[in-house]
Design a protein around this motif. Structure first.
Motif, short mmCIF file in Angstrom:
data_model
loop_
_atom_site.label_atom_id
_atom_site.label_comp_id
_atom_site.label_asym_id
_atom_site.label_seq_id
_atom_site.Cartn_x
_atom_site.Cartn_y
_atom_site.Cartn_z
N TYR A 155 0.84 -1.21 0.00
CA TYR A 155 0.00 0.00 0.00
C TYR A 155 0.87 1.25 0.00
CZ TYR A 155 -3.63 3.31 1.42
OH TYR A 155 -4.49 4.38 1.47
N LYS A 162 -2.31 0.76 -4.10
CA LYS A 162 -2.95 1.69 -3.18
C LYS A 162 -4.29 2.17 -3.74
CE LYS A 162 -2.20 6.10 -0.78
NZ LYS A 162 -3.48 6.71 -1.18
N ASN A 163 -4.32 2.49 -5.03
CA ASN A 163 -5.56 2.96 -5.65
C ASN A 163 -6.66 1.91 -5.59
OD1 ASN A 163 -4.44 5.45 -6.27
ND2 ASN A 163 -3.79 4.82 -8.32
N ASP A 166 -7.87 1.53 -1.94
CA ASP A 166 -8.71 2.67 -1.57
C ASP A 166 -10.05 2.63 -2.28
OD1 ASP A 166 -6.86 3.69 0.18
OD2 ASP A 166 -6.04 5.17 -1.20
N ALA A 169 -11.99 0.57 -0.33
CA ALA A 169 -11.99 1.02 1.08
C ALA A 169 -11.61 -0.13 2.01
CB ALA A 169 -13.33 1.62 1.47
N ASN A 217 -6.40 4.15 5.88
CA ASN A 217 -7.07 4.78 4.74
C ASN A 217 -8.54 5.05 5.02
OD1 ASN A 217 -7.57 2.01 4.82
ND2 ASN A 217 -7.85 1.85 2.62
N ALA A 220 -10.89 6.87 2.63
CA ALA A 220 -11.26 6.25 1.35
C ALA A 220 -12.72 5.79 1.34
CB ALA A 220 -10.34 5.05 1.08
#
Length: 222
Positions: A155, A162-163, A166, A169, A217, A220
């Motif tokens: 991440y 990471k995208n 996110d 979530a 996160n 997110a």
């Protein structure tokens, strides 16, 4: 909230977790009978406490689904659907799907194949081996290692990963939560008794609750 700042409520929960684990360790050394027959017994103090984070996890995930699922995507739905389902399943297993509350009789199949003569799956014997060991010793340890070590590292290092995380979530553990989980794991073995697993279940369930409530996160899923 800063990425690794611990909130006031989290501090209280963390203190409670580790105080109770230390009490369990000391009891296992000093008064093994009380440890086994009161502190970590079936339907005892620690096992009852384990139900609390499991219930909170189930409820929180369902609330997030109702609140955000239509605004989000299928990955978000799957993330919190499986957290809710998994938490509810473990909660149900802990109370033997109501048997320990309503005291109904064990069915013939579970009488023959369940090591505790109860209506739950994790104490079943499969090919001579306890299903609990297969799931919670082999599969779960590998899954936890991936969740606490591999996923946070990817991440922070891989923008594409990471995208995706996110987008779903998917709750990523903060550094202090990872450290807390590792401490829970290590401390549970200091009882030098198999019933130390009850402390591990309590501690790990509570730590996962903290991760879901306040992940790295968190923004997110807003």
């Amino acid at each position: 909230m800063q990425k690794n700042k611990i909130g006031g409520l989290e501090k209280i929960v963390l203190i409670i977790v580790f105080v109770l684990m230390v009490i369990g360790i000391i009891a296992a050394w000093v008064d093994k009978t009380w440890f086994l027959e009161s502190y970590v017994e079936e339907d005892g103090f620690i096992e009852d406490l384990t139900l609390v984070p499991l219930a909170i996890l189930t409820l929180t995930s369902l609330i997030l689904l109702v609140k955000y699922a239509r605004k989000k995507n299928i990955w978000f739905f799957l993330t919190y659907f499986f957290i809710a389902l998994g938490s509810f399943f473990v909660l149900g297993e802990e109370i033997s799907w109501g048997q320990r509350i309503f005291k109904f009789q064990t069915s013939e199949y579970f009488r023959e194949h369940n090591t505790q003569d109860e209506e739950n799956i994790h104490n079943l014997i499969v090919d001579g081996e306890k299903l609990n060991k297969i799931i919670f010793t082999d599969v779960l340890i590998a899954g936890v290692a991936i969740y606490l070590i591999v996923i946070p590292r990817l991440y922070n290092k891989k923008p594409g990963f990471k995208n995706f995380i996110d987008k779903a979530a998917f709750p990523v553990a903060r550094l202090y939560q990872i450290i807390g989980c590792l401490l829970v794991f290590g401390l549970s073995f200091l009882t030098f008794d198999s019933k130390g697993a009850e402390l591990l279940e309590f501690g790990s369930s509570t730590m996962f609750m903290l991760i879901v409530l306040n992940p790295l996160n968190k923004e997110a899923r807003a």
